[in-house]
Design a protein around this motif. Structure first.
Motif, PDB file in Angstrom:
ATOM      1  N   SER A   1       4.619  -1.897   2.659  1.00  0.00           N
ATOM      2  CA  SER A   1       3.376  -1.491   1.437  1.00  0.00           C
ATOM      3  C   SER A   1       3.859  -1.436   0.146  1.00  0.00           C
ATOM      4  CB  SER A   1       2.569  -0.316   2.157  1.00  0.00           C
ATOM      5  OG  SER A   1       3.229   0.806   2.137  1.00  0.00           O
ATOM      6  N   SER A   2       5.135  -1.431  -0.152  1.00  0.00           N
ATOM      7  CA  SER A   2       5.401  -1.247  -1.440  1.00  0.00           C
ATOM      8  C   SER A   2       5.699  -2.483  -2.296  1.00  0.00           C
ATOM      9  CB  SER A   2       6.866  -0.671  -1.336  1.00  0.00           C
ATOM     10  OG  SER A   2       7.712  -0.538  -2.446  1.00  0.00           O
ATOM     11  N   LEU A   3       5.266  -2.591  -3.433  1.00  0.00           N
ATOM     12  CA  LEU A   3       5.463  -3.617  -4.444  1.00  0.00           C
ATOM     13  C   LEU A   3       7.071  -3.846  -4.780  1.00  0.00           C
ATOM     14  CD1 LEU A   3       2.575  -3.551  -7.101  1.00  0.00           C
ATOM     15  CD2 LEU A   3       3.241  -5.492  -5.605  1.00  0.00           C
ATOM     16  N   ARG A   4       7.579  -2.546  -4.780  1.00  0.00           N
ATOM     17  CA  ARG A   4       9.132  -2.686  -5.386  1.00  0.00           C
ATOM     18  C   ARG A   4       9.893  -3.307  -4.356  1.00  0.00           C
ATOM     19  NH1 ARG A   4      12.969   0.511  -3.232  1.00  0.00           N
ATOM     20  NH2 ARG A   4      11.303   1.814  -2.088  1.00  0.00           N
TER      21      ARG A   4
ATOM     22  N   GLY B   1       3.069   4.051 -12.074  1.00  0.00           N
ATOM     23  CA  GLY B   1       2.571   4.430 -10.889  1.00  0.00           C
ATOM     24  C   GLY B   1       2.518   3.248  -9.989  1.00  0.00           C
ATOM     25  N   CYS B   2       1.874   3.436  -8.957  1.00  0.00           N
ATOM     26  CA  CYS B   2       2.124   2.646  -7.375  1.00  0.00           C
ATOM     27  C   CYS B   2       1.828   1.157  -7.834  1.00  0.00           C
ATOM     28  CB  CYS B   2       1.031   3.172  -6.578  1.00  0.00           C
ATOM     29  SG  CYS B   2       1.732   3.834  -5.058  1.00  0.00           S
ATOM     30  N   GLN B   3       1.143   0.838  -9.126  1.00  0.00           N
ATOM     31  CA  GLN B   3       0.491  -0.533  -9.278  1.00  0.00           C
ATOM     32  C   GLN B   3       1.798  -1.302  -9.996  1.00  0.00           C
ATOM     33  OE1 GLN B   3      -0.913   2.080 -10.100  1.00  0.00           O
ATOM     34  NE2 GLN B   3      -2.789   1.798 -10.493  1.00  0.00           N
ATOM     35  N   VAL B   4       2.951  -0.793 -10.356  1.00  0.00           N
ATOM     36  CA  VAL B   4       4.059  -0.923 -11.051  1.00  0.00           C
ATOM     37  C   VAL B   4       5.298  -1.133 -10.180  1.00  0.00           C
ATOM     38  CG1 VAL B   4       5.148  -0.996 -13.213  1.00  0.00           C
ATOM     39  CG2 VAL B   4       2.854  -0.216 -12.889  1.00  0.00           C
ATOM     40  N   PRO B   5       5.808  -2.410  -9.956  1.00  0.00           N
ATOM     41  CA  PRO B   5       7.139  -2.391  -9.275  1.00  0.00           C
ATOM     42  C   PRO B   5       8.328  -1.762 -10.148  1.00  0.00           C
ATOM     43  CG  PRO B   5       6.368  -4.511  -9.488  1.00  0.00           C
ATOM     44  CD  PRO B   5       5.509  -3.665 -10.537  1.00  0.00           C
ATOM     45  N   ILE B   6       8.703  -0.614 -10.021  1.00  0.00           N
ATOM     46  CA  ILE B   6       9.637   0.373 -10.722  1.00  0.00           C
ATOM     47  C   ILE B   6      10.532   0.823  -9.740  1.00  0.00           C
ATOM     48  CG2 ILE B   6       9.901   2.249 -11.925  1.00  0.00           C
ATOM     49  CD1 ILE B   6       7.515   1.910 -13.462  1.00  0.00           C
ATOM     50  N   ALA B   7      11.943   0.799  -9.851  1.00  0.00           N
ATOM     51  CA  ALA B   7      12.821   1.465  -9.071  1.00  0.00           C
ATOM     52  C   ALA B   7      13.968   2.137  -9.878  1.00  0.00           C
ATOM     53  CB  ALA B   7      13.514   0.421  -8.441  1.00  0.00           C
ATOM     54  N   GLY B   8      14.443   3.289  -9.558  1.00  0.00           N
ATOM     55  CA  GLY B   8      15.362   4.067 -10.260  1.00  0.00           C
ATOM     56  C   GLY B   8      16.255   5.043  -9.355  1.00  0.00           C
TER      57      GLY B   8
END
Length: 306
Positions: free
Chosen positions: A126-129, A239-246
Protein backbone atom coordinates in the motif's frame (compact mmCIF):
# COMPACT_ATOMS: atom_id res chain seq x y z
CA UNK A 1 -0.49 1.75 43.61
CA UNK A 2 0.08 4.38 40.94
CA UNK A 3 -1.72 3.93 37.60
CA UNK A 4 -0.55 4.87 34.11
CA UNK A 5 -2.70 4.54 30.98
CA UNK A 6 -1.20 3.82 27.54
CA UNK A 7 -3.32 4.88 24.56
CA UNK A 8 -2.89 2.44 21.69
CA UNK A 9 -4.45 1.15 18.50
CA UNK A 10 -5.94 -2.33 18.68
CA UNK A 11 -3.90 -4.01 15.95
CA UNK A 12 -1.66 -6.93 16.90
CA UNK A 13 1.47 -4.90 16.25
CA UNK A 14 0.25 -1.83 18.16
CA UNK A 15 -0.68 -4.05 21.12
CA UNK A 16 2.70 -5.80 21.01
CA UNK A 17 4.44 -2.41 21.11
CA UNK A 18 2.27 -1.10 23.95
CA UNK A 19 2.61 -4.30 25.97
CA UNK A 20 6.37 -4.11 25.48
CA UNK A 21 6.47 -0.58 26.96
CA UNK A 22 4.05 -1.67 29.72
CA UNK A 23 6.34 -4.59 30.66
CA UNK A 24 9.43 -2.33 30.79
CA UNK A 25 7.67 0.11 33.14
CA UNK A 26 6.16 -2.56 35.41
CA UNK A 27 9.46 -4.45 35.67
CA UNK A 28 11.21 -1.28 36.79
CA UNK A 29 8.53 0.08 39.17
CA UNK A 30 6.71 -2.32 41.51
CA UNK A 31 4.31 0.44 42.60
CA UNK A 32 3.04 1.30 39.09
CA UNK A 33 0.20 -0.51 37.32
CA UNK A 34 -0.02 0.13 33.58
CA UNK A 35 -3.32 -0.22 31.72
CA UNK A 36 -3.91 -0.23 27.96
CA UNK A 37 -6.69 1.92 26.53
CA UNK A 38 -7.48 0.62 23.04
CA UNK A 39 -8.57 3.41 20.71
CA UNK A 40 -10.00 2.86 17.23
CA UNK A 41 -8.45 5.42 14.86
CA UNK A 42 -9.79 6.65 11.55
CA UNK A 43 -7.05 4.68 9.76
CA UNK A 44 -8.30 1.46 11.39
CA UNK A 45 -11.85 2.06 10.17
CA UNK A 46 -11.05 2.67 6.48
CA UNK A 47 -9.38 -0.47 5.17
CA UNK A 48 -10.27 -0.52 1.49
CA UNK A 49 -8.58 2.69 0.30
CA UNK A 50 -4.88 3.59 -0.08
CA UNK A 51 -3.74 5.88 2.74
CA UNK A 52 -2.54 8.53 0.29
CA UNK A 53 -6.14 9.04 -0.86
CA UNK A 54 -7.71 9.43 2.57
CA UNK A 55 -5.36 11.77 4.35
CA UNK A 56 -2.20 9.86 5.13
CA UNK A 57 -0.54 8.63 8.26
CA UNK A 58 -2.05 11.08 10.76
CA UNK A 59 -5.16 8.93 10.55
CA UNK A 60 -3.46 6.41 12.88
CA UNK A 61 -2.63 8.82 15.69
CA UNK A 62 -5.13 11.67 15.98
CA UNK A 63 -7.64 9.95 18.28
CA UNK A 64 -4.82 8.65 20.50
CA UNK A 65 -3.36 12.15 20.76
CA UNK A 66 -6.80 13.45 21.70
CA UNK A 67 -6.85 10.95 24.60
CA UNK A 68 -3.51 12.35 25.79
CA UNK A 69 -4.80 15.90 25.57
CA UNK A 70 -8.04 15.18 27.47
CA UNK A 71 -6.17 13.21 30.15
CA UNK A 72 -7.80 9.82 29.50
CA UNK A 73 -4.34 8.47 28.53
CA UNK A 74 -0.92 9.33 29.97
CA UNK A 75 1.29 7.77 27.30
CA UNK A 76 0.83 7.17 23.57
CA UNK A 77 2.89 4.43 21.92
CA UNK A 78 3.28 4.75 18.15
CA UNK A 79 5.13 3.30 15.19
CA UNK A 80 7.14 6.43 14.45
CA UNK A 81 6.67 6.09 10.72
CA UNK A 82 2.94 6.72 11.30
CA UNK A 83 3.44 9.96 13.25
CA UNK A 84 2.93 13.25 11.35
CA UNK A 85 5.72 15.82 11.41
CA UNK A 86 3.80 18.33 13.51
CA UNK A 87 2.65 17.23 16.96
CA UNK A 88 -0.35 18.96 18.56
CA UNK A 89 0.46 21.82 20.91
CA UNK A 90 1.14 20.49 24.40
CA UNK A 91 2.47 17.08 23.27
CA UNK A 92 6.08 15.96 22.80
CA UNK A 93 7.93 12.94 21.47
CA UNK A 94 9.75 11.99 24.65
CA UNK A 95 11.42 8.60 24.26
CA UNK A 96 12.35 5.91 21.73
CA UNK A 97 13.59 2.42 22.69
CA UNK A 98 16.26 0.69 20.58
CA UNK A 99 15.38 0.61 16.86
CA UNK A 100 14.38 -2.72 15.29
CA UNK A 101 15.65 -3.77 11.85
CA UNK A 102 14.54 -0.95 9.52
CA UNK A 103 14.58 -2.85 6.21
CA UNK A 104 11.58 -3.98 4.21
CA UNK A 105 10.96 -7.71 3.85
CA UNK A 106 9.98 -9.68 0.74
CA UNK A 107 7.37 -12.35 1.55
CA UNK A 108 6.31 -15.08 -0.85
CA UNK A 109 5.08 -18.66 -0.87
CA UNK A 110 6.83 -19.67 -4.10
CA UNK A 111 9.64 -17.20 -4.84
CA UNK A 112 12.86 -16.39 -3.00
CA UNK A 113 13.59 -12.81 -4.00
CA UNK A 114 12.35 -9.78 -5.93
CA UNK A 115 14.72 -10.67 -8.78
CA UNK A 116 13.43 -14.25 -8.94
CA UNK A 117 9.80 -13.19 -9.51
CA UNK A 118 8.46 -14.15 -12.97
CA UNK A 119 7.56 -11.47 -15.50
CA UNK A 120 4.27 -9.69 -14.65
CA UNK A 121 4.19 -11.13 -11.13
CA UNK A 122 1.63 -9.48 -8.81
CA UNK A 123 3.15 -7.78 -5.75
CA UNK A 124 1.10 -6.30 -2.91
CA UNK A 125 1.95 -3.07 -1.07
CA UNK A 126 0.00 0.00 0.00
CA UNK A 127 3.12 2.19 0.02
CA UNK A 128 3.94 4.55 -2.85
CA UNK A 129 7.56 4.56 -1.66
CA UNK A 130 7.81 0.78 -2.06
CA UNK A 131 5.82 0.68 -5.28
CA UNK A 132 8.03 3.15 -7.15
CA UNK A 133 11.29 1.62 -5.93
CA UNK A 134 10.03 -1.86 -6.87
CA UNK A 135 9.16 -0.68 -10.37
CA UNK A 136 12.62 0.89 -10.68
CA UNK A 137 14.07 -2.57 -9.98
CA UNK A 138 11.49 -4.48 -12.04
CA UNK A 139 9.32 -2.39 -14.36
CA UNK A 140 7.41 -5.51 -15.48
CA UNK A 141 5.86 -6.14 -12.04
CA UNK A 142 2.15 -5.55 -11.42
CA UNK A 143 1.77 -3.69 -8.12
CA UNK A 144 -1.60 -3.90 -6.36
CA UNK A 145 -2.78 -2.15 -3.21
CA UNK A 146 -2.65 -4.18 0.00
CA UNK A 147 -4.24 -2.80 3.18
CA UNK A 148 -5.25 -4.41 6.47
CA UNK A 149 -3.35 -5.72 9.47
CA UNK A 150 -0.35 -8.06 9.14
CA UNK A 151 -2.50 -11.22 9.52
CA UNK A 152 -4.83 -10.09 6.74
CA UNK A 153 -1.99 -9.23 4.40
CA UNK A 154 -0.23 -12.56 4.92
CA UNK A 155 -3.50 -14.44 4.49
CA UNK A 156 -4.03 -12.76 1.11
CA UNK A 157 -0.53 -13.88 0.10
CA UNK A 158 -1.13 -17.47 1.20
CA UNK A 159 -4.54 -17.52 -0.54
CA UNK A 160 -2.79 -16.72 -3.82
CA UNK A 161 -4.01 -13.16 -4.37
CA UNK A 162 -0.38 -12.05 -4.69
CA UNK A 163 2.86 -13.66 -5.84
CA UNK A 164 4.67 -11.64 -3.18
CA UNK A 165 4.07 -8.85 -0.68
CA UNK A 166 6.44 -6.30 0.86
CA UNK A 167 6.12 -5.45 4.58
CA UNK A 168 8.30 -3.76 7.19
CA UNK A 169 10.58 -6.40 8.70
CA UNK A 170 10.45 -4.78 12.15
CA UNK A 171 6.77 -5.60 12.68
CA UNK A 172 7.21 -9.17 11.47
CA UNK A 173 10.14 -9.68 13.85
CA UNK A 174 8.17 -8.27 16.78
CA UNK A 175 5.14 -10.47 16.07
CA UNK A 176 7.31 -13.53 15.31
CA UNK A 177 5.57 -13.80 11.92
CA UNK A 178 8.67 -14.40 9.82
CA UNK A 179 7.71 -17.72 8.18
CA UNK A 180 7.15 -16.28 4.71
CA UNK A 181 10.10 -13.85 4.67
CA UNK A 182 12.26 -15.00 1.77
CA UNK A 183 14.49 -11.93 1.50
CA UNK A 184 15.49 -9.00 3.67
CA UNK A 185 15.42 -6.23 1.09
CA UNK A 186 18.68 -4.26 1.03
CA UNK A 187 18.51 -0.50 1.52
CA UNK A 188 20.22 -0.20 -1.88
CA UNK A 189 17.17 -1.86 -3.48
CA UNK A 190 14.41 -0.27 -1.38
CA UNK A 191 15.28 2.58 0.95
CA UNK A 192 13.07 2.33 4.07
CA UNK A 193 10.41 4.75 5.24
CA UNK A 194 11.58 7.51 7.55
CA UNK A 195 11.76 6.13 11.14
CA UNK A 196 10.79 2.59 10.08
CA UNK A 197 11.41 0.18 12.98
CA UNK A 198 11.24 2.91 15.64
CA UNK A 199 8.67 2.96 18.47
CA UNK A 200 7.88 6.44 19.78
CA UNK A 201 6.51 7.42 23.19
CA UNK A 202 4.46 10.63 23.12
CA UNK A 203 3.49 12.46 26.32
CA UNK A 204 2.00 15.72 27.53
CA UNK A 205 4.71 18.35 27.70
CA UNK A 206 3.67 19.45 31.21
CA UNK A 207 3.43 15.90 32.63
CA UNK A 208 6.80 15.86 34.38
CA UNK A 209 5.89 12.85 36.55
CA UNK A 210 5.28 10.53 33.57
CA UNK A 211 8.38 11.88 31.85
CA UNK A 212 10.41 10.99 34.92
CA UNK A 213 8.94 7.46 34.93
CA UNK A 214 9.61 6.63 31.26
CA UNK A 215 12.93 8.44 30.77
CA UNK A 216 14.86 5.18 31.33
CA UNK A 217 13.32 3.71 28.16
CA UNK A 218 14.97 6.23 25.85
CA UNK A 219 17.77 4.84 23.66
CA UNK A 220 19.95 7.83 22.88
CA UNK A 221 21.27 6.93 19.42
CA UNK A 222 17.80 5.84 18.27
CA UNK A 223 16.45 9.24 19.37
CA UNK A 224 19.25 11.02 17.48
CA UNK A 225 18.40 9.04 14.32
CA UNK A 226 14.69 9.80 14.83
CA UNK A 227 15.36 13.54 15.07
CA UNK A 228 17.58 13.48 11.97
CA UNK A 229 15.06 11.57 9.83
CA UNK A 230 12.07 13.60 11.05
CA UNK A 231 13.89 16.90 10.42
CA UNK A 232 14.48 15.72 6.84
CA UNK A 233 10.82 14.72 6.41
CA UNK A 234 9.55 17.95 7.96
CA UNK A 235 11.67 20.10 5.63
CA UNK A 236 10.21 18.21 2.65
CA UNK A 237 6.68 18.60 4.10
CA UNK A 238 6.27 14.92 3.34
CA UNK A 239 3.11 12.91 3.94
CA UNK A 240 1.65 9.66 2.66
CA UNK A 241 0.94 11.18 -0.74
CA UNK A 242 4.67 11.67 -1.36
CA UNK A 243 7.10 8.81 -2.16
CA UNK A 244 9.81 9.74 0.37
CA UNK A 245 12.42 7.45 1.92
CA UNK A 246 15.18 8.16 4.40
CA UNK A 247 17.54 6.10 6.52
CA UNK A 248 20.22 7.15 8.98
CA UNK A 249 23.10 5.27 10.61
CA UNK A 250 25.56 6.25 13.32
CA UNK A 251 29.23 5.29 13.02
CA UNK A 252 32.31 6.73 14.74
CA UNK A 253 30.39 9.61 16.32
CA UNK A 254 28.98 10.69 12.96
CA UNK A 255 25.46 10.34 11.59
CA UNK A 256 24.96 9.37 7.94
CA UNK A 257 21.69 9.93 6.05
CA UNK A 258 20.60 8.41 2.74
CA UNK A 259 17.45 9.97 1.27
CA UNK A 260 15.13 9.64 -1.72
CA UNK A 261 12.23 11.53 -3.26
CA UNK A 262 10.46 10.02 -6.28
CA UNK A 263 8.01 11.51 -8.75
CA UNK A 264 4.54 9.94 -8.82
CA UNK A 265 5.10 8.54 -12.33
CA UNK A 266 8.33 6.86 -11.14
CA UNK A 267 10.39 8.50 -13.89
CA UNK A 268 12.44 10.67 -11.53
CA UNK A 269 14.26 9.47 -8.40
CA UNK A 270 16.29 12.09 -6.53
CA UNK A 271 18.87 10.52 -4.21
CA UNK A 272 21.04 12.47 -1.78
CA UNK A 273 23.27 11.43 1.09
CA UNK A 274 25.62 13.05 3.57
CA UNK A 275 26.98 12.98 7.10
CA UNK A 276 27.60 15.25 10.07
CA UNK A 277 28.68 15.06 13.73
CA UNK A 278 25.87 13.48 15.76
CA UNK A 279 25.16 16.74 17.61
CA UNK A 280 24.18 18.25 14.24
CA UNK A 281 21.73 15.44 13.34
CA UNK A 282 18.72 17.69 12.76
CA UNK A 283 20.78 20.14 10.68
CA UNK A 284 21.91 17.18 8.53
CA UNK A 285 18.29 16.14 7.93
CA UNK A 286 17.36 19.68 6.87
CA UNK A 287 20.41 20.10 4.61
CA UNK A 288 19.79 16.81 2.78
CA UNK A 289 16.16 17.87 2.25
CA UNK A 290 17.37 21.23 0.89
CA UNK A 291 19.62 19.45 -1.62
CA UNK A 292 16.68 17.31 -2.78
CA UNK A 293 14.41 20.38 -3.09
CA UNK A 294 17.04 22.24 -5.12
CA UNK A 295 17.70 19.21 -7.33
CA UNK A 296 14.15 18.90 -8.71
CA UNK A 297 12.27 18.10 -5.51
CA UNK A 298 10.30 21.38 -5.52
CA UNK A 299 8.80 20.49 -8.90
CA UNK A 300 7.88 16.97 -7.72
CA UNK A 301 6.16 18.31 -4.58
CA UNK A 302 4.32 20.94 -6.61
CA UNK A 303 3.01 18.19 -8.88
CA UNK A 304 2.00 15.96 -5.95
CA UNK A 305 0.08 18.69 -4.13
CA UNK A 306 -1.42 20.42 -7.16
Amino acid sequence: MEKLVIGTRGSKLALWQSNYIKSLIEERYENIKVELKIIKTQGDKILDTPLAKIGGKGLFVKEIENALLDGSADIAVHSMKDVPMELPEGLILFATPLREEPNDAFLSVKFNSIRELPKNAVVGTSSLRRKLQLLKLREDLIIKDLRGNVDTRIRKLVDGEFDAIILAKAGLNRLKMTDYIKETVSIEDILPAVCQGIIGIELREDDKRTQEIVSFINHETTMIRTKCERAYLKKLQGGCQVPIAGFSQIKDNKIYLKALLSSLDGKTHIYEEGFSPIDKAEELGKSIAEKILNNGGKEILREVYS
